[in-house]
Design a protein around this motif. Structure first.
Motif, PDB file in Angstrom:
ATOM      1  N   GLY A  74       0.774  -1.239   0.000  1.00  0.00           N
ATOM      2  CA  GLY A  74       0.000   0.000   0.000  1.00  0.00           C
ATOM      3  C   GLY A  74       0.798   1.277   0.000  1.00  0.00           C
ATOM      4  N   GLY A  75       2.121   1.221   0.173  1.00  0.00           N
ATOM      5  CA  GLY A  75       2.918   2.445   0.186  1.00  0.00           C
ATOM      6  C   GLY A  75       3.248   2.904  -1.219  1.00  0.00           C
ATOM      7  N   ARG A  76       2.627   3.969  -1.661  1.00  0.00           N
ATOM      8  CA  ARG A  76       2.853   4.463  -3.022  1.00  0.00           C
ATOM      9  C   ARG A  76       4.044   5.404  -3.105  1.00  0.00           C
ATOM     10  NH1 ARG A  76      -2.418   5.150  -1.933  1.00  0.00           N
ATOM     11  NH2 ARG A  76      -2.161   7.410  -1.776  1.00  0.00           N
ATOM     12  N   ASN A  77       4.254   6.228  -2.068  1.00  0.00           N
ATOM     13  CA  ASN A  77       5.288   7.256  -2.110  1.00  0.00           C
ATOM     14  C   ASN A  77       6.427   7.027  -1.124  1.00  0.00           C
ATOM     15  OD1 ASN A  77       2.396   9.194  -2.278  1.00  0.00           O
ATOM     16  ND2 ASN A  77       3.771   8.991  -4.028  1.00  0.00           N
ATOM     17  N   ILE A  78       6.287   6.039  -0.244  1.00  0.00           N
ATOM     18  CA  ILE A  78       7.275   5.866   0.810  1.00  0.00           C
ATOM     19  C   ILE A  78       7.353   4.394   1.201  1.00  0.00           C
ATOM     20  CG2 ILE A  78       5.665   6.213   2.737  1.00  0.00           C
ATOM     21  CD1 ILE A  78       7.887   7.943   4.059  1.00  0.00           C
ATOM     22  N   THR A  79       8.543   3.970   1.646  1.00  0.00           N
ATOM     23  CA  THR A  79       8.705   2.609   2.159  1.00  0.00           C
ATOM     24  C   THR A  79       9.353   2.679   3.537  1.00  0.00           C
ATOM     25  OG1 THR A  79      10.924   2.272   1.230  1.00  0.00           O
ATOM     26  CG2 THR A  79       9.046   1.711  -0.177  1.00  0.00           C
ATOM     27  N   LEU A  80       9.202   1.588   4.291  1.00  0.00           N
ATOM     28  CA  LEU A  80       9.823   1.446   5.599  1.00  0.00           C
ATOM     29  C   LEU A  80      10.361   0.039   5.736  1.00  0.00           C
ATOM     30  CD1 LEU A  80      10.479   2.165   8.559  1.00  0.00           C
ATOM     31  CD2 LEU A  80       8.099   1.576   9.127  1.00  0.00           C
ATOM     32  N   ASN A  81      11.671  -0.083   6.021  1.00  0.00           N
ATOM     33  CA  ASN A  81      12.311  -1.371   6.230  1.00  0.00           C
ATOM     34  C   ASN A  81      12.893  -1.439   7.639  1.00  0.00           C
ATOM     35  OD1 ASN A  81      11.900  -2.037   3.449  1.00  0.00           O
ATOM     36  ND2 ASN A  81      13.718  -0.838   2.937  1.00  0.00           N
ATOM     37  N   TYR A  82      12.970  -2.650   8.170  1.00  0.00           N
ATOM     38  CA  TYR A  82      13.497  -2.896   9.519  1.00  0.00           C
ATOM     39  C   TYR A  82      14.568  -3.967   9.388  1.00  0.00           C
ATOM     40  CZ  TYR A  82      13.306  -4.034  14.571  1.00  0.00           C
ATOM     41  OH  TYR A  82      13.598  -4.246  15.893  1.00  0.00           O
ATOM     42  N   SER A  83      15.784  -3.678   9.893  1.00  0.00           N
ATOM     43  CA  SER A  83      16.906  -4.595   9.702  1.00  0.00           C
ATOM     44  C   SER A  83      17.671  -4.805  10.994  1.00  0.00           C
ATOM     45  CB  SER A  83      17.869  -4.056   8.636  1.00  0.00           C
ATOM     46  OG  SER A  83      17.231  -3.913   7.381  1.00  0.00           O
ATOM     47  N   VAL A  84      18.170  -6.036  11.176  1.00  0.00           N
ATOM     48  CA  VAL A  84      19.002  -6.390  12.323  1.00  0.00           C
ATOM     49  C   VAL A  84      20.282  -7.026  11.785  1.00  0.00           C
ATOM     50  CG1 VAL A  84      19.193  -7.753  14.433  1.00  0.00           C
ATOM     51  CG2 VAL A  84      16.981  -6.746  13.794  1.00  0.00           C
ATOM     52  N   PHE A  85      21.435  -6.537  12.269  1.00  0.00           N
ATOM     53  CA  PHE A  85      22.730  -7.034  11.816  1.00  0.00           C
ATOM     54  C   PHE A  85      23.552  -7.487  13.015  1.00  0.00           C
ATOM     55  CE2 PHE A  85      21.397  -3.747   8.797  1.00  0.00           C
ATOM     56  CZ  PHE A  85      21.413  -4.471   7.609  1.00  0.00           C
ATOM     57  N   GLN A  86      24.072  -8.695  12.934  1.00  0.00           N
ATOM     58  CA  GLN A  86      25.004  -9.178  13.937  1.00  0.00           C
ATOM     59  C   GLN A  86      26.404  -8.637  13.620  1.00  0.00           C
ATOM     60  OE1 GLN A  86      23.685 -10.733  16.541  1.00  0.00           O
ATOM     61  NE2 GLN A  86      21.699 -10.639  15.506  1.00  0.00           N
ATOM     62  N   GLY A  87      27.330  -8.797  14.589  1.00  0.00           N
ATOM     63  CA  GLY A  87      28.689  -8.312  14.378  1.00  0.00           C
ATOM     64  C   GLY A  87      29.308  -8.877  13.119  1.00  0.00           C
ATOM     65  N   THR A 107      26.026  -0.603   4.493  1.00  0.00           N
ATOM     66  CA  THR A 107      26.319  -0.538   5.925  1.00  0.00           C
ATOM     67  C   THR A 107      27.055  -1.802   6.352  1.00  0.00           C
ATOM     68  OG1 THR A 107      24.145  -1.475   6.476  1.00  0.00           O
ATOM     69  CG2 THR A 107      24.351   0.931   6.514  1.00  0.00           C
ATOM     70  N   VAL A 108      27.948  -1.652   7.348  1.00  0.00           N
ATOM     71  CA  VAL A 108      28.704  -2.762   7.907  1.00  0.00           C
ATOM     72  C   VAL A 108      28.663  -2.636   9.424  1.00  0.00           C
ATOM     73  CG1 VAL A 108      30.901  -3.983   7.985  1.00  0.00           C
ATOM     74  CG2 VAL A 108      30.271  -2.699   5.929  1.00  0.00           C
ATOM     75  N   ASN A 109      28.378  -3.737  10.098  1.00  0.00           N
ATOM     76  CA  ASN A 109      28.456  -3.753  11.559  1.00  0.00           C
ATOM     77  C   ASN A 109      29.869  -4.180  11.944  1.00  0.00           C
ATOM     78  OD1 ASN A 109      28.262  -4.056  14.290  1.00  0.00           O
ATOM     79  ND2 ASN A 109      26.449  -5.373  14.264  1.00  0.00           N
ATOM     80  N   HIS A 110      30.691  -3.201  12.310  1.00  0.00           N
ATOM     81  CA  HIS A 110      32.079  -3.479  12.671  1.00  0.00           C
ATOM     82  C   HIS A 110      32.237  -3.844  14.137  1.00  0.00           C
ATOM     83  CE1 HIS A 110      33.806  -1.205   8.991  1.00  0.00           C
ATOM     84  NE2 HIS A 110      34.048  -2.493   8.866  1.00  0.00           N
ATOM     85  N   THR A 111      31.151  -3.899  14.878  1.00  0.00           N
ATOM     86  CA  THR A 111      31.236  -4.199  16.309  1.00  0.00           C
ATOM     87  C   THR A 111      30.943  -5.676  16.561  1.00  0.00           C
ATOM     88  OG1 THR A 111      28.904  -3.858  16.920  1.00  0.00           O
ATOM     89  CG2 THR A 111      30.259  -1.894  16.631  1.00  0.00           C
ATOM     90  N   ASP A 112      31.020  -6.062  17.819  1.00  0.00           N
ATOM     91  CA  ASP A 112      30.665  -7.426  18.215  1.00  0.00           C
ATOM     92  C   ASP A 112      29.204  -7.534  18.660  1.00  0.00           C
ATOM     93  OD1 ASP A 112      33.272  -8.336  17.762  1.00  0.00           O
ATOM     94  OD2 ASP A 112      33.909  -7.746  19.786  1.00  0.00           O
ATOM     95  N   ASP A 113      28.515  -6.404  18.693  1.00  0.00           N
ATOM     96  CA  ASP A 113      27.150  -6.377  19.211  1.00  0.00           C
ATOM     97  C   ASP A 113      26.135  -6.272  18.077  1.00  0.00           C
ATOM     98  OD1 ASP A 113      28.084  -6.383  21.887  1.00  0.00           O
ATOM     99  OD2 ASP A 113      28.468  -4.215  21.740  1.00  0.00           O
ATOM    100  N   GLU A 114      24.902  -6.629  18.390  1.00  0.00           N
ATOM    101  CA  GLU A 114      23.799  -6.537  17.430  1.00  0.00           C
ATOM    102  C   GLU A 114      23.458  -5.076  17.164  1.00  0.00           C
ATOM    103  OE1 GLU A 114      20.281  -9.430  17.513  1.00  0.00           O
ATOM    104  OE2 GLU A 114      19.427  -7.601  18.398  1.00  0.00           O
ATOM    105  N   ALA A 115      23.081  -4.763  15.930  1.00  0.00           N
ATOM    106  CA  ALA A 115      22.648  -3.419  15.550  1.00  0.00           C
ATOM    107  C   ALA A 115      21.287  -3.501  14.876  1.00  0.00           C
ATOM    108  CB  ALA A 115      23.659  -2.756  14.625  1.00  0.00           C
ATOM    109  N   THR A 116      20.420  -2.556  15.204  1.00  0.00           N
ATOM    110  CA  THR A 116      19.074  -2.509  14.635  1.00  0.00           C
ATOM    111  C   THR A 116      18.863  -1.169  13.950  1.00  0.00           C
ATOM    112  OG1 THR A 116      18.259  -3.930  16.418  1.00  0.00           O
ATOM    113  CG2 THR A 116      16.609  -2.753  15.115  1.00  0.00           C
ATOM    114  N   LEU A 117      18.357  -1.211  12.722  1.00  0.00           N
ATOM    115  CA  LEU A 117      18.137  -0.008  11.933  1.00  0.00           C
ATOM    116  C   LEU A 117      16.750  -0.038  11.311  1.00  0.00           C
ATOM    117  CD1 LEU A 117      21.346  -0.747  11.674  1.00  0.00           C
ATOM    118  CD2 LEU A 117      21.319   0.965   9.851  1.00  0.00           C
ATOM    119  N   ILE A 118      16.230   1.143  11.009  1.00  0.00           N
ATOM    120  CA  ILE A 118      15.106   1.264  10.092  1.00  0.00           C
ATOM    121  C   ILE A 118      15.527   2.181   8.957  1.00  0.00           C
ATOM    122  CG2 ILE A 118      13.259   0.821  11.739  1.00  0.00           C
ATOM    123  CD1 ILE A 118      12.789   3.869  11.854  1.00  0.00           C
TER     124      ILE A 118
END
Length: 338
Positions: free
Chosen positions: A123-136, A186-197
């Protein structure tokens, strides 16, 4: 979207309701549970082959009639995922669309785990939204969009924005604005989990089809040698806060700040607080729940959302947000400029 053939749909749903409702397998919010999805797949195989759709049965909506239905569910060819589509009620604009994190379809590009919560197929005609989780050590590969701009925000942890061999770290509360044509990853250079939208306007369907993925295309795009990057990295908290109906409101990105495609707003609301807004101009608006629990109402529709939940609103669609939790509510609102 026109209503599907009513006889097949109603016959299907009579069977689903007989099997599922006695066991209370519908959630309070009306989301289909796994048991109900299994029942739909079992009784609706013949409809899937002909691209028919199955109506989501919400008990209160059933009484309101077909003219006011705002949700339809479709099953993909594997019968594993459903997508909610907005329909046009009689005498009004499309209603608000509420999305829970688990409703988002998983898409694969590079490493990590990504869901598209709002996209053209939902249903998004003009905009999108993504949710991402990256491990180290995980990376979302470099790519670019010819006409689309990105804004991605670190919700937790830290990643580095990659442009060729240039790596710029960003942490929780930072965002990156990527103009059209800029190579980025994007790259997760840490040892911890990272969450982005990430928000994007206008949508780039090739991101979801895999045609931006170097693993599929065999080509890793690189920024121009010696070229100056126009990517902007800022903090959500650097923008000056204004008190609006008891909420703290910041606008860190938008046309007034040289980011023409979208306006990004961060809102903080104390427990029990309520904010009423009516959008003025621009395109579709997405409200994402970062922290806390919200009750959002728009156009007679109401939904309770926690972290990862979102609502998609039409242009100029009024809404109200109430903090119904015990902690501070933090929202991210993004409005497409057209």
């Amino acid at each position: 979207m026109p209503d599907p053939a009513p006889n097949n749909i109603e016959r299907t749903w009579r069977r689903v309701r007989q099997e599922a409702l006695p066991q209370r397998t519908f959630t309070a919010t009306g989301t289909l549970t796994a048991a109900v999805e299994a029942a739909v797949r079992q009784v609706n195989t013949q409809l899937l082959s002909s691209n028919q759709v199955v109506r989501n049965f919400w008990p209160d909506r059933d009484r309101r009639g077909a003219a006011e239905r705002s949700s339809l569910y479709t099953m993909n060819n594997c019968g594993q995922a459903h997508t909610r589509h907005r329909t046009q009620p009689q005498g009004g604009s499309a209603m608000a669309q509420f999305i829970h994190l688990e409703d988002g379809a998983v898409f694969h590009m590079g490493q990590g785990y990504s869901r598209r919560l709002i996209s053209p197929d939902s249903g998004g005609r003009n905009i999108t939204l993504n949710y991402s989780v990256f491990q180290g050590g995980q990376e979302f590969p470099q790519h670019f969009h010819e006409v689309s701009a990105d804004i991605f925000i670190v919700l937790d942890g830290s990643v580095s924005v990659r442009q060729g061999e240039r790596y710029t770290p960003i942490v929780k509360g930072d965002f990156a604005y990527i103009p059209p044509g800029e190579v980025h990853g994007t790259v997760n250079h840490t040892d911890d989990e990272a969450t982005l939208i990430s928000f994007q306007s206008p949508p780039d369907p090739e991101l979801y089809s895999g045609d931006r993925d170097p693993a599929k295309t065999g080509v890793v795009p690189q920024p121009a040698a010696g070229g100056e990057s126009t990517v902007r990295i800022e903090s959500m908290w650097d923008a000056e806060a204004a008190a609006v109906q008891g909420a703290q409101v910041r606008v860190p990105a938008g046309p007034a700040r040289g980011m023409a495609e979208m306006t990004l707003t961060c809102l903080e609301l104390a427990p029990g607080g309520r904010l009423e807004r009516e959008e003025q101009g621009g395109g579709e608006t997405v409200i994402f729940i970062w922290e806390g629990t919200a009750q959002i109402t728009s156009g007679g529709e109401s939904g309770r959302l926690a972290h990862g939940g979102a609502v998609l609103l039409e242009t100029d669609e009024a809404y109200a947000v109430e903090n119904v939790g015990t902690d501070e509510l933090t929202l991210i609102r993004c409005r497409a400029s057209a």
